[in-house]
Design a protein around this motif. Structure first.
Motif, PDB file in Angstrom:
ATOM      1  N   GLY A  63       0.935  -0.976  -0.266  1.00 37.40           N
ATOM      2  CA  GLY A  63       0.070   0.072  -0.566  1.00 37.40           C
ATOM      3  C   GLY A  63       0.792   1.382   0.066  1.00 37.40           C
ATOM      4  O   GLY A  63       1.366   1.899   0.916  1.00 37.40           O
ATOM      5  N   GLY A  93      -0.041   4.050  -0.253  1.00 37.75           N
ATOM      6  CA  GLY A  93      -1.041   5.998   0.125  1.00 37.75           C
ATOM      7  C   GLY A  93       0.189   6.334   1.350  1.00 37.75           C
ATOM      8  O   GLY A  93       1.035   6.865   1.516  1.00 37.75           O
ATOM      9  N   ASP A 124       2.798  -1.598  -4.632  1.00 38.25           N
ATOM     10  CA  ASP A 124       1.146  -0.483  -4.664  1.00 38.25           C
ATOM     11  C   ASP A 124       1.436  -0.629  -6.191  1.00 38.25           C
ATOM     12  O   ASP A 124       1.561  -0.472  -6.981  1.00 38.25           O
ATOM     13  CB  ASP A 124       1.509   0.941  -4.224  1.00 38.25           C
ATOM     14  CG  ASP A 124       0.371   1.852  -4.294  1.00 38.25           C
ATOM     15  OD1 ASP A 124      -0.425   1.427  -3.291  1.00 38.25           O
ATOM     16  OD2 ASP A 124       0.358   2.398  -4.955  1.00 38.25           O
ATOM     17  N   ARG A 167      -9.497  14.671  -2.843  1.00 36.79           N
ATOM     18  CA  ARG A 167      -9.195  14.199  -1.261  1.00 36.79           C
ATOM     19  C   ARG A 167      -8.370  14.867  -0.276  1.00 36.79           C
ATOM     20  O   ARG A 167      -7.089  15.262  -0.752  1.00 36.79           O
ATOM     21  CB  ARG A 167      -8.767  12.683  -1.705  1.00 36.79           C
ATOM     22  CG  ARG A 167      -9.270  12.006  -1.811  1.00 36.79           C
ATOM     23  CD  ARG A 167     -10.537  10.947  -0.773  1.00 36.79           C
ATOM     24  NE  ARG A 167     -11.626  10.687  -1.344  1.00 36.79           N
ATOM     25  CZ  ARG A 167     -11.813   9.341  -0.387  1.00 36.79           C
ATOM     26  NH1 ARG A 167     -10.167   8.697   0.157  1.00 36.79           N
ATOM     27  NH2 ARG A 167     -12.625   8.420  -1.227  1.00 36.79           N
ATOM     28  N   ASP A 202      -2.747  -0.834   3.128  1.00 35.76           N
ATOM     29  CA  ASP A 202      -3.991  -1.086   1.680  1.00 35.76           C
ATOM     30  C   ASP A 202      -5.464  -0.738   2.189  1.00 35.76           C
ATOM     31  O   ASP A 202      -5.997  -1.108   1.119  1.00 35.76           O
ATOM     32  CB  ASP A 202      -3.668  -2.585   0.994  1.00 35.76           C
ATOM     33  CG  ASP A 202      -4.060  -3.777   1.688  1.00 35.76           C
ATOM     34  OD1 ASP A 202      -3.805  -3.511   3.112  1.00 35.76           O
ATOM     35  OD2 ASP A 202      -4.136  -5.275   1.252  1.00 35.76           O
ATOM     36  N   GLY A 203      -5.514  -0.027   3.253  1.00 37.07           N
ATOM     37  CA  GLY A 203      -6.733   0.203   3.082  1.00 37.07           C
ATOM     38  C   GLY A 203      -8.066  -0.193   3.503  1.00 37.07           C
ATOM     39  O   GLY A 203      -7.572  -1.004   3.779  1.00 37.07           O
ATOM     40  N   ALA A 204      -8.897   0.342   3.489  1.00 38.97           N
ATOM     41  CA  ALA A 204     -10.111  -0.237   4.297  1.00 38.97           C
ATOM     42  C   ALA A 204     -10.917  -1.200   3.820  1.00 38.97           C
ATOM     43  O   ALA A 204     -11.045  -2.244   4.982  1.00 38.97           O
ATOM     44  CB  ALA A 204     -11.659   1.412   4.089  1.00 38.97           C
ATOM     45  N   SER A 241      -8.707  -4.001   2.757  1.00 37.33           N
ATOM     46  CA  SER A 241      -7.508  -3.905   2.845  1.00 37.33           C
ATOM     47  C   SER A 241      -7.374  -5.961   2.304  1.00 37.33           C
ATOM     48  O   SER A 241      -8.068  -7.038   3.236  1.00 37.33           O
ATOM     49  CB  SER A 241      -6.968  -4.394   4.543  1.00 37.33           C
ATOM     50  OG  SER A 241      -5.223  -4.671   4.225  1.00 37.33           O
ATOM     51  N   ASP A 272      -6.337   2.198   7.520  1.00 39.58           N
ATOM     52  CA  ASP A 272      -7.621   2.208   7.513  1.00 39.58           C
ATOM     53  C   ASP A 272      -8.047   0.585   6.916  1.00 39.58           C
ATOM     54  O   ASP A 272      -8.883   0.323   7.488  1.00 39.58           O
ATOM     55  CB  ASP A 272      -8.288   3.103   5.703  1.00 39.58           C
ATOM     56  CG  ASP A 272      -8.265   4.557   5.918  1.00 39.58           C
ATOM     57  OD1 ASP A 272      -8.285   5.121   7.005  1.00 39.58           O
ATOM     58  OD2 ASP A 272      -8.405   4.947   5.181  1.00 39.58           O
ATOM     59  N   THR A 285     -11.403   2.325  10.629  1.00 44.14           N
ATOM     60  CA  THR A 285     -11.837   3.844   9.692  1.00 44.14           C
ATOM     61  C   THR A 285     -13.434   4.121  10.031  1.00 44.14           C
ATOM     62  O   THR A 285     -13.505   3.788  11.202  1.00 44.14           O
ATOM     63  CB  THR A 285     -12.372   3.538   8.283  1.00 44.14           C
ATOM     64  OG1 THR A 285     -13.383   2.688   7.952  1.00 44.14           O
ATOM     65  CG2 THR A 285     -11.217   2.847   7.498  1.00 44.14           C
TER      66      THR A 285
END
Length: 388
Positions: free
Chosen positions: A10, A12, A33, A48, A163-165, A167, A288, A292
């Protein structure tokens, strides 16, 4: 074959910040990524944005990326104005009351990401692999083996899922989550106003949900985050620009004068996610991927950066075993407690400010007025907003 002490899945803002902090602590890192490498942002503002606390600013300063962020585009905000449209309640405070130069900065996520990549590329111990997906992850007692879609293997002592919400790493290792649908969608857009923002971050609580007006570098331009019911969200998205401009101005009670939308409108559903388990062997969750929360207080990015800061601190300490079970459990225990506190606080605020029940309106009005008039309590709220 790529080999490093840490593999971050990830790229970000949170994952890249962790990678940079680790390489500056002389820890080798590979970042994988699926997205493209962040180009230098153009003249148009990104949709964002993040309200960075002073604690997050200090982290970026320590990593030598803050000058690049400021050189691109950032807006310091010195005032906050929080009010309830449906009662007499209001909180207003400014940086002078806290003897600070500002309360925080509003920064586009693309600019943060660009600055982090720019700095990471100066370090030989950082390997950045964009537009790259992994195929499989396996681990032994001491190592994690990642197979990329190209077939190339990556071996690391620790894998960090940033890797985010949604994942995929979290899902692969069957790490359970507590999930709650906030029954809100957030509309984000860039809006120009007739009156200057005067470096003030504004938030108004409406019966359907909160509307945040966040100041950007141009003194007449704001990023808005309007959290509302799915039905109202669809109605706002269906409006033409003229009607949307009127709706935004009315919702903010005309505080900044006439509004003119400058961008597309985007919407996304808001959900609370909280991983019940943040560690699985040599795999750990951050940002995340672990939690979150509702964006009404702008805490999401700052909460993720607090995960990063603590994990950097733990992994940088000299241990016989790198990323030992004890170290990872320390991270999990400490950061889960902080995340739980913020999730509970956001849920309480959302429920208190939802709806038009007379008792709720009275509590909101009296509560906000008490906070606004009592110095010590007000400072406590302000310091929370600063990430302290």
């Amino acid at each position: 074959m790529k080999q490093a002490q840490v593999c971050v899945v990830g790229g970000g803002c949170v994952g890249l910040t962790l990678a940079l902090g680790l390489v500056k602590a002389n820890i080798s890192v590979v970042v994988i990524d699926a997205a493209a490498k962040q180009a230098l942002p153009g003249d148009d503002y990104g949709l964002r944005v993040s309200a960075l606390s002073l604690a997050s600013q200090a982290l970026f300063e320590s990593l030598n990326v803050w000058p690049e962020i400021m050189a691109q585009r950032a807006c310091a905000y010195t005032h906050m104005d929080v009010r309830d449209q449906d009662s007499f309640g209001k909180i207003a405070f400014n940086s002078d009351e806290l003897d600070l130069p500002q309360l925080g900065h509003i920064v586009e996520n693309d600019i943060i990401r660009y600055a982090l990549i720019n700095e990471l590329e100066k370090h030989s111990q950082a390997t950045l692999m964009f537009e790259t997906r992994y195929q499989q992850i396996h681990q032994s007692e001491n190592d994690v083996f990642i197979t990329l879609e190209s077939g190339e293997p990556v071996i690391a002592k620790l894998l960090v899922a940033a890797d985010g919400a949604n994942s995929s790493v979290r899902k692969q290792f069957n790490l359970p989550i507590t999930f709650k649908d906030y029954d809100h969608n957030a509309i984000v857009a860039t809006v120009k106003t007739a009156e200057p923002h005067n470096n003030t971050a504004r938030q108004v609580f409406l019966p359907t949900g909160p509307l945040a007006f966040l100041p950007l570098a141009d003194k007449h331009t704001h990023s808005i985050v309007w959290s509302t019911s799915p039905e109202h969200c669809q109605s706002l998205l269906a409006m033409d620009d003229a009607d949307f401009n009127k709706a935004v101005m009315a919702a903010l009670d005309g505080q900044c004068g006439l509004c003119e939308i400058q961008s597309q409108r985007a919407a996304f559903p808001l959900k609370m996610r909280y991983a019940q388990q943040w560690v699985a062997g040599k795999v750990v969750l951050i940002g995340d991927a672990a939690h979150t929360i509702h964006p009404l207080a702008g805490l999401g990015m700052n909460l993720g950066l607090k995960d990063v800061s603590y994990l950097i601190e733990l992994l940088s300490e000299q241990h016989i075993e790198f990323a030992s079970d004890r170290t990872l459990r320390d991270y999990e225990r400490t950061r889960k407690l902080d995340a739980q506190k913020h999730i509970a606080m956001m849920q309480g605020l959302k429920e208190l400010f939802a709806g038009t029940h007379p008792v709720k309106k009275l509590i909101r009005g009296v509560g906000l007025s008490m906070v606004d008039n009592l110095g010590p309590i007000k400072q406590l709220f302000a310091k929370q907003a600063l990430g302290k």
